[in-house]
Scaffold this active site. Structure first.
Site, mmCIF file in Angstrom:
data_model
loop_
_atom_site.group_PDB
_atom_site.id
_atom_site.type_symbol
_atom_site.label_atom_id
_atom_site.label_comp_id
_atom_site.label_asym_id
_atom_site.label_seq_id
_atom_site.Cartn_x
_atom_site.Cartn_y
_atom_site.Cartn_z
ATOM 1 N N LYS A 99 0.843 -1.189 0.000
ATOM 2 C CA LYS A 99 0.000 0.000 0.000
ATOM 3 C C LYS A 99 0.882 1.245 0.000
ATOM 4 O O LYS A 99 2.027 1.209 0.454
ATOM 5 C CB LYS A 99 -0.907 0.000 1.236
ATOM 6 C CG LYS A 99 -1.868 -1.189 1.293
ATOM 7 C CD LYS A 99 -2.698 -1.179 2.568
ATOM 8 C CE LYS A 99 -3.647 -2.377 2.602
ATOM 9 N NZ LYS A 99 -4.465 -2.393 3.848
ATOM 10 N N ASP A 218 9.210 -2.161 -17.464
ATOM 11 C CA ASP A 218 7.798 -1.993 -17.125
ATOM 12 C C ASP A 218 7.317 -0.597 -17.500
ATOM 13 O O ASP A 218 6.614 0.063 -16.736
ATOM 14 C CB ASP A 218 7.574 -2.258 -15.632
ATOM 15 C CG ASP A 218 6.124 -2.629 -15.325
ATOM 16 O OD1 ASP A 218 5.408 -3.070 -16.249
ATOM 17 O OD2 ASP A 218 5.712 -2.494 -14.162
#
Length: 419
Positions: A99, A218
């Site tokens: 998170k 990525d």
């Protein structure tokens, strides 16, 4: 106790010191693959830098490879203070490996401060039970701790204490390119689109210009973050790899990445080239032209992959006009659209040898930006004003359910933990 990472070692420079052994959990629909075995949880990390065989102090395009990392080491209590004990109202987003929270630190010392005092930072708290979470944490510290460039997000510090793994970044108030580009009924202006991809291209060109290239692996719209001036910075180096050494053309690695962006040669063989990044960049160029996502299973059969669907249209200037995002009509010239199609088509060439170097891509995009002189820019100015009024969160890095095409949806990663 907090942990301090050793970036350099006297051991053989041919090894990276990254070791993760894991089984694979396969998931469908583009979500992340993860593992639950074998993470090291000691309170200290002794590992060799991935940059042990790169010349230090290289300066390129206003960036450099630092001679030593300049990161603040936090203890866990520091970051609990900075985030109000990780309260839900401080959370910016979450993903498969952790998170992200809003935190506060002193602007000069970077020491934790009370909420509302100092400067805002983004604090990523990774899932310590995930081997991939640990591997990505380590990769981020190794790469962003040693690289400095105006188009790379700045890593300010880290924490590894018991099982806790955290990273502290500069906060990017305008969110991600993805969060703006795919908003329904609110098209993002062309001038900002081209400005942002030029900045991202410069960041990628810097990585590829080092003596030992860094393959980002990525590159996608959700990893292009924006500061208050919409200047682009590449984020999330969890999958980054050092490029080939000893005059080899590629590195061989487990296949990991994001559907729609991964280069075909990498998907087919696991061979990762520096120019595999160029393919992903071309996909983002196609996204900014069309306003459509790279991969969407909700589209009709044959149109799920944006590249496979629209590649044939890019070589026909009459068809190029038809695929351009209707929401930005009048904000660019026909010449601009044609030139954008040409460089995009070059980037997504099936054979990596035929793709341009990112330095060339930067030059072409800067030229295209200079070409864009339209008679009436009032619509663009209004669109910029509208965009400036919103700063969507950009840290929701987990794939969500896809709705309508322009609904914001971050593609999820695929792949398994690397050894």
């Amino acid at each position: 106790m907090g942990a301090c990472i050793s970036f350099f070692s006297s051991s053989s420079p041919s090894k990276t010191g990254l070791h993760s052994h894991a089984t694979t959990n396969n998931h469908s629909n583009g979500t992340e693959f993860s593992s639950t075995t074998g993470a090291t949880t000691n309170s200290s990390v002794g590992q060799q830098s991935q940059f042990s065989d790169i010349s230090t102090g290289i300066i390129s395009d206003s960036g450099k490879l630092l001679e030593s990392p300049n990161l603040k080491v936090y203890n866990f209590l520091d970051l609990k203070t900075a985030t109000k004990n990780f309260k839900p109202d401080s959370m910016l987003g979450q993903g498969g490996f952790g998170k992200v929270y809003r935190g506060w630190v002193d602007a000069t010392t970077l020491a934790p401060s009370r909420v509302g005092s100092g400067m805002i930072v983004a604090i990523k708290r990774l899932n310590s039970e995930s081997v991939q979470g640990f591997a990505e944490w380590r990769s981020e510290v190794n790469f962003l701790g040693m690289l400095s460039h105006r188009n790379l997000v700045k890593l300010l510090g880290y924490c590894r204490e018991d099982k806790e793994l955290l990273l502290v970044y500069e906060f990017m108030p305008k969110g991600s390119l993805e969060s703006h580009l795919f908003r329904r009924n609110d098209p993002f202006p062309w001038d900002l689109r081209i400005k942002i991809v030029i900045g991202a291209a410069r960041g990628l060109a810097f990585l590829h210009s080092l003596q030992r290239e860094v393959i980002y692996r990525d590159f996608k719209a959700s990893n292009i973050l924006l500061d208050s001036n919409y200047d682009a910075k590449l984020s999330d180096f969890g999958l980054a790899k050092l490029g080939p050494a000893d005059e080899k053309s590629h590195v061989t690695t487990r296949i990991m990445g994001t559907y729609g962006y991964a280069a075909p040669e990498y998907m087919a063989t696991g061979h990762l080239y520096v120019k595999s990044d160029v393919f992903a960049f071309g996909v983002v160029l196609l996204e900014i032209m069309t306003g459509l996502t790279a991969h969407n299973t909700k589209r009709p059969r044959g149109q799920e992959s944006l590249v496979d669907w629209l590649r044939p249209e890019l070589s026909n200037k009459h068809r190029v006009k038809q695929i351009m995002d209707k929401g930005i009509k009048g904000q660019y010239t026909t010449k601009v659209a044609t030139e954008m199609a040409r460089i995009t088509l070059s980037c997504i060439e099936p054979d990596p040898k035929n793709r341009p170097h990112m330095k060339e891509v930067v030059e072409v995009l800067e030229h295209i930006q200079g070409l864009n002189v339209v008679p009436n820019r009032s619509s663009t100015k209004q669109a910029v004003a509208n965009s400036s009024r919103s700063s969507p969160h950009h840290y929701r890095y987990k794939a969500g359910a896809l709705g309508a095409e322009r609904k914001r949806a971050t593609p999820g990663r695929f792949g398994s933990v690397e050894k």
